[in-house]
Design an enzyme around this catalytic site. Sequence first.
Site, mmCIF file in Angstrom:
data_model
loop_
_atom_site.group_PDB
_atom_site.id
_atom_site.type_symbol
_atom_site.label_atom_id
_atom_site.label_comp_id
_atom_site.label_asym_id
_atom_site.label_seq_id
_atom_site.Cartn_x
_atom_site.Cartn_y
_atom_site.Cartn_z
ATOM 1 C CG ASP A 67 -0.301 -0.530 2.493
ATOM 2 O OD1 ASP A 67 0.938 -0.523 2.570
ATOM 3 O OD2 ASP A 67 -1.020 -0.931 3.413
ATOM 4 C CG ASN A 136 -9.067 -2.028 12.134
ATOM 5 O OD1 ASN A 136 -8.099 -2.628 11.677
ATOM 6 N ND2 ASN A 136 -9.569 -0.958 11.555
ATOM 7 C CG HIS A 138 -5.929 -2.551 9.015
ATOM 8 N ND1 HIS A 138 -6.057 -1.289 9.532
ATOM 9 C CD2 HIS A 138 -4.596 -2.820 9.053
ATOM 10 C CE1 HIS A 138 -4.875 -0.818 9.858
ATOM 11 N NE2 HIS A 138 -3.963 -1.729 9.585
ATOM 12 C CD GLU A 143 -8.895 0.530 7.792
ATOM 13 O OE1 GLU A 143 -9.105 -0.197 8.785
ATOM 14 O OE2 GLU A 143 -7.939 1.317 7.727
#
Length: 246
Positions: A67, A136, A138, A143
Amino acid sequence: MNIIVVKDYKELSERACSIIENQIEMRAASVLGLATGSTPLGTYQELIQGYEEGRTDYSRVSTFNLDEYIGLSPDHPQSYRYFMNQKLFSHINISDENTYIPDGKAEDLQKECIRYERLVEEIGPPDLQLLGIGENGHIGFNEPGTSFESETHIVQLTDSTREANARFFSSMEDVPTQAVTMGIRSILKSRRILLLASGERKATAIKQFIESERTEQFPASSLKDHQDMTLIVDQAAYQKAIEKET
Ligand code: F6R
């Protein structure tokens, strides 16, 4: 899924390094999928040391990063391109043109996503994909709620991810709001996956990862179906998963 529990971050980094070095030994022209963030830093240091000691030759290796922030140029100190150059690439004998990272400054970002996914197909898919995990769940910047069918795409970063990454920026306002990320489907194309998790901060995510069914609400759970997936976790990150067993 293979789970390797190690004592601490140092051991985690050494184990990850030796898996990557073995991959390159098996295939000199290996394609590696790489991540940024704090977790792989120790692994990169170990890889650099291995290179300096003459253990590994990167001249035929290619890499794909997961990313990049939208709006940051490659020479911006918080861009992932800059991070990779500083933390790994400039210390080993990899050719610049063999290191791929999405262009967060591309004029047409949709086109950039398509171009990047094609490159992953043409040059890759990675023989080995290194991953960290968000608190979380990811992976990359995928996400919760991201489709398991997603390929390289543009994402709106959640407040929790921006807050978690704010430590690298001088203020919260400076943290980009969007990124380009390889999708879940793109990540699952890799032949082998190596997920790393270290520290208490990751304990809840690891417990959930181990216990949860595959659900798009917890992106890392997509990895559970992969045919060659290894989790290396240190005791601090594993502690909540064990609490349940005892
Ligand atoms: C970074 C990336 C992210 C991180 C994750 C964990 O390229 O893709 O998914 O792996 O946010 O970050 P750290 O390692 O900083 O806890």
